[in-house]
Design a protein around this motif. Structure first.
Motif, PDB file in Angstrom:
ATOM      1  N   SER A 176     -27.270   8.387  -8.414  1.00  0.00           N
ATOM      2  CA  SER A 176     -27.631   8.858  -7.081  1.00  0.00           C
ATOM      3  C   SER A 176     -28.265   7.764  -6.235  1.00  0.00           C
ATOM      4  O   SER A 176     -28.018   7.684  -5.029  1.00  0.00           O
ATOM      5  CB  SER A 176     -28.597  10.045  -7.204  1.00  0.00           C
ATOM      6  N   ILE A 177     -29.038   6.892  -6.871  1.00  0.00           N
ATOM      7  CA  ILE A 177     -29.735   5.850  -6.108  1.00  0.00           C
ATOM      8  C   ILE A 177     -28.769   4.808  -5.550  1.00  0.00           C
ATOM      9  O   ILE A 177     -29.097   4.047  -4.641  1.00  0.00           O
ATOM     10  CB  ILE A 177     -30.824   5.179  -6.989  1.00  0.00           C
TER      11      ILE A 177
ATOM     12  N   VAL B 184     -28.816   6.820   0.208  1.00  0.00           N
ATOM     13  CA  VAL B 184     -30.102   6.675  -0.481  1.00  0.00           C
ATOM     14  C   VAL B 184     -30.612   5.234  -0.441  1.00  0.00           C
ATOM     15  O   VAL B 184     -31.612   4.938   0.235  1.00  0.00           O
ATOM     16  CB  VAL B 184     -30.007   7.164  -1.943  1.00  0.00           C
ATOM     17  N   TYR B 185     -29.914   4.315  -1.159  1.00  0.00           N
ATOM     18  CA  TYR B 185     -30.507   3.002  -1.385  1.00  0.00           C
ATOM     19  C   TYR B 185     -30.712   2.168  -0.106  1.00  0.00           C
ATOM     20  O   TYR B 185     -31.733   1.456   0.008  1.00  0.00           O
ATOM     21  CB  TYR B 185     -29.719   2.211  -2.447  1.00  0.00           C
TER      22      TYR B 185
ATOM     23  N   ASN C  55     -34.854  18.961  -4.416  1.00  0.00           N
ATOM     24  CA  ASN C  55     -33.889  18.204  -5.218  1.00  0.00           C
ATOM     25  C   ASN C  55     -34.250  18.204  -6.696  1.00  0.00           C
ATOM     26  O   ASN C  55     -33.369  18.090  -7.555  1.00  0.00           O
ATOM     27  CB  ASN C  55     -33.801  16.762  -4.712  1.00  0.00           C
TER      28      ASN C  55
ATOM     29  N   ALA D  99     -33.950   9.364   2.446  1.00  0.00           N
ATOM     30  CA  ALA D  99     -33.541   8.930   1.106  1.00  0.00           C
ATOM     31  C   ALA D  99     -33.951   9.955   0.046  1.00  0.00           C
ATOM     32  O   ALA D  99     -33.156  10.305  -0.830  1.00  0.00           O
ATOM     33  CB  ALA D  99     -34.148   7.562   0.782  1.00  0.00           C
TER      34      ALA D  99
ATOM     35  N   PHE E 228     -30.343  10.186 -11.513  1.00  0.00           N
ATOM     36  CA  PHE E 228     -31.055   9.195 -10.717  1.00  0.00           C
ATOM     37  C   PHE E 228     -30.297   7.867 -10.633  1.00  0.00           C
ATOM     38  O   PHE E 228     -30.144   7.301  -9.555  1.00  0.00           O
ATOM     39  CB  PHE E 228     -32.443   8.954 -11.323  1.00  0.00           C
TER      40      PHE E 228
ATOM     41  N   ASN F 253     -31.788  13.063  -0.097  1.00  0.00           N
ATOM     42  CA  ASN F 253     -30.443  12.893  -0.662  1.00  0.00           C
ATOM     43  C   ASN F 253     -30.441  12.421  -2.109  1.00  0.00           C
ATOM     44  O   ASN F 253     -29.363  12.319  -2.721  1.00  0.00           O
ATOM     45  CB  ASN F 253     -29.648  11.889   0.184  1.00  0.00           C
ATOM     46  N   LEU F 254     -31.611  12.153  -2.662  1.00  0.00           N
ATOM     47  CA  LEU F 254     -31.692  11.635  -4.029  1.00  0.00           C
ATOM     48  C   LEU F 254     -31.578  12.758  -5.050  1.00  0.00           C
ATOM     49  O   LEU F 254     -32.238  13.787  -4.935  1.00  0.00           O
ATOM     50  CB  LEU F 254     -33.023  10.897  -4.219  1.00  0.00           C
ATOM     51  N   ASN F 255     -30.700  12.573  -6.043  1.00  0.00           N
ATOM     52  CA  ASN F 255     -30.536  13.542  -7.135  1.00  0.00           C
ATOM     53  C   ASN F 255     -31.331  13.032  -8.334  1.00  0.00           C
ATOM     54  O   ASN F 255     -30.931  12.063  -8.988  1.00  0.00           O
ATOM     55  CB  ASN F 255     -29.054  13.697  -7.492  1.00  0.00           C
ATOM     56  N   TYR F 256     -32.446  13.691  -8.635  1.00  0.00           N
ATOM     57  CA  TYR F 256     -33.343  13.193  -9.670  1.00  0.00           C
ATOM     58  C   TYR F 256     -32.796  13.432 -11.081  1.00  0.00           C
ATOM     59  O   TYR F 256     -33.251  12.823 -12.037  1.00  0.00           O
ATOM     60  CB  TYR F 256     -34.723  13.836  -9.508  1.00  0.00           C
TER      61      TYR F 256
END
Length: 590
Positions: free
Chosen positions: A233-234, A239-240, A420, A221, A230, A224-227
């Motif tokens: 992306s979440i 991710v989720y 990321n 997760a 967010f 693959n998360l784009n902060y």
């Protein structure tokens, strides 16, 4: 005489484990420069090729706590040498897949390699730490930190060098290179005595299974998360669901571990304040370590050097990391692990802030080297020596490998999060580059020739760009340009654009000239006029080279500046955590 024999044995022990650490550390980065080559070899997509790195990271993170617990239980020599053999088999299969097999076979081989690699680092640290007396432990672990730091930084450079020597069609050699190292370790190990083991408590199989699921779901997760995006992306399916799985497994894992006779991960580590601070520092060093990945590109942009040559600056930085790591070990023996950690965080913070505020504003070899020297020293001081020393001083000898694997696991989570976060600063800056560069591009002036007053409107740039499609190759080159080739790429792009639109404009001119006073069209040679006009415009772009390059450099540097500011802030947080450490060694109750 006995002292000399003891020192000789310790030197052999150090050599056995340092070779393993070097091999395991370089392999985490040695694949990076070969990823595109391997992708093309298997004929797979870019998104699928990421798995050759991701699957290793995931399997490595899962293997660490389990293999380390096995070493505490059955003996460190036995499990370490087994890990070396597994790593050798995985490396051999990875290399063979260059000539036989397919991408699936290659990924399975990477998993085997990662399982072996997961047992090398924590067991080596535990074995070395427990083989040396407390007054020499810091120095011994200092060599570990130095070798690990140098190998991690040099990994990509070594990968590039092997590809240059063997050729891109023989990329398997980046894995075959591990085999002689493995054989040397096995040959030296005949003098190695077993270390601990023989734990009669039941193996925590349930905890191992749930912990594996937790590590896999969390790491995947976070990868693959784009902060920077967010909230959107979440919601991604990559991710989720995995974050939810982690949250569901967490209380179940705590329940299982609280009842286990010999827990796979000791929950006391997260309750004891000093150990928790050490783990937090491990996470911070993991995040900071990955910022180094972007230094070659930063150096290339700052110094305006050819893509690929920035790695040499990282090599120089690794020299300073290699100097400071054993030096930090000696400081630990003489003073304290806290002092070295504080010193490391100070150096890292100063180095990153210097790169952010001074080097980006005053780009030069001297300014970038000052920053890299401090970052190198900071990495050497904090890479692992003081944190490993602290963990060994806070836990009992029988669980030292498990404790160090927990520290390595937390550091790995930091490594997973960092790219990321960091790459988005550069990506955001990259979005503004094209607009800023085009703003300083010279405007083409309309050529003058007999009758040009009748057709001057056809030389408007906005009309020209609508005259024909630009090749996708030219557009891709423009997107991937760097400071050393941006002007040449723009010239190629402009030439391509003009070649597309000139025939259309010539047709319109001939149509307009037919309505002009008789004889006007016969007095012009459109081919020569447009050939000279195109050459003149390309010369104008060349004349603006310095302006275009400086604009490109400044725009990209803004992204690196924000990235290094973030790295500096993280180092300051690490400094605060280090200041909260106690010098007193306080072991966890057994």
């Amino acid at each position: 005489m006995n002292t000399n024999n003891d020192n000789k044995k310790r030197f052999i022990v150090l050599a056995i484990f340092l070779l393993g650490i070097f091999m395991g550390a370089i392999d985490s980065g040695i694949v990076s420069p070969a990823r595109t080559v391997i992708k093309n070899s298997f004929g797979i997509s870019e998104s699928l090729s990421v798995w050759m790195v991701t699957i290793y990271t995931l399997a490595y993170a899962v293997a660490m706590p389990i293999v380390s617990k096995l070493s505490d239980r059955y003996g460190r020599k036995k499990v370490y040498l087994t890990s070396i053999v597994i790593f050798a088999v995985g490396s051999f299969l990875c290399g063979i897949s260059n000539f036989y097999g397919n991408f699936t076979f290659f990924l399975i081989a990477r998993v085997i390699q990662a399982i072996g690699g997961g047992g090398i680092m924590p067991i080596a640290n535990a074995f070395i730490g427990n083989s040396f007396p407390p007054e020499k432990r810091g120095t011994a672990l200092g060599f570990v930190g130095g070798v690990y730091g140098i190998a991690t930084i040099l990994g990509p450079t070594m990968g590039s060098s092997i590809l240059d020597i063997a050729g891109v069609d023989h990329w398997g050699w980046i894995f075959f290179i591990n085999l002689p190292i493995c054989l040397l370790i096995l040959a030296l190990s005949y003098t190695l005595k077993e270390n601990l083991g023989e734990n009669n408590k039941r193996m925590d199989l349930k905890g191992s299974l749930v912990l594996s699921i937790m590590i896999l779901s969390l790491m995947y997760a976070l990868t693959n998360l784009n902060y920077f995006n967010f909230s959107e992306s979440i919601k991604d399916l990559h991710v989720y669901p995995f974050l939810i799985l982690f949250v569901i497994c967490l209380p179940l894992f705590i329940l299982i571990e609280s009842k286990a006779d010999d827990p796979i991960l000791n929950l006391r580590y997260f309750k004891e304040r000093q150990i928790l601070l050490t783990l937090i520092l491990g996470f911070i060093t993991g995040v900071g370590l990955m910022a180094v990945v972007f230094i070659p590109q930063f150096a290339e942009n700052i110094l305006k050097i050819k893509t690929g040559n920035g790695g040499y600056l990282v090599t120089l930085m690794s020299v300073f990391a290699g100097i400071s790591a054993p030096l930090g070990g000696k400081f630990i023996d003489k003073y304290s692990a806290k002092l070295v950690t504080v010193l490391g965080m100070l150096c890292t913070a100063f180095g990153t802030f210097f790169l952010a505020f001074f080097t980006t504003a005053h780009p030069s070899f001297a300014s970038i080297m000052i920053g890299l020297i401090f970052v190198g020293f900071g990495m050497g001081f904090t890479m692992g020596t003081p944190l490993n020393y602290l963990m060994l001083s806070f836990v009992g000898e029988r669980e030292s490998a498990s404790a160090l694997s927990t520290l390595s696991l937390i550091r790995s989570i930091g490594v997973a999060v960092s790219p990321n976060i960091m790459i988005n600063f550069i990506a955001e800056a990259g979005k503004s580059v094209q607009g800023k560069v085009m703003a300083v591009m010279p405007e083409p002036s309309a050529p003058t020739f007999p009758g040009s007053q009748y057709v001057s409107g056809y030389f408007d740039m906005s009309k020209m760009t609508n005259g024909g499609g630009i090749s996708s190759t030219a557009i891709e080159k423009l997107k991937s340009a760097d400071v050393t080739n941006v002007v040449d790429v723009l010239k190629d792009f402009s030439s391509n654009m003009l070649d597309k639109v000139i025939p259309t404009i010539k047709d319109k001119i001939l149509g307009a000239m037919s309505a002009a006073p008789k004889g006007a069209a016969s007095q012009i040679n459109l081919d020569k006029i447009f050939s000279d006009w195109k050459l003149d415009y390309l010369n104008k772009i060349e004349s603006a080279r310095a302006t275009i390059e400086n604009t490109f450099q400044t725009a990209i540097s803004a992204g690196y500046r924000n990235m290094f500011i973030t790295a500096g802030v993280i180092a300051v947080i690490g400094l605060v955590a280090a200041l909260l450490l106690k010098n007193k060694k306080k072991p966890v109750s057994q």
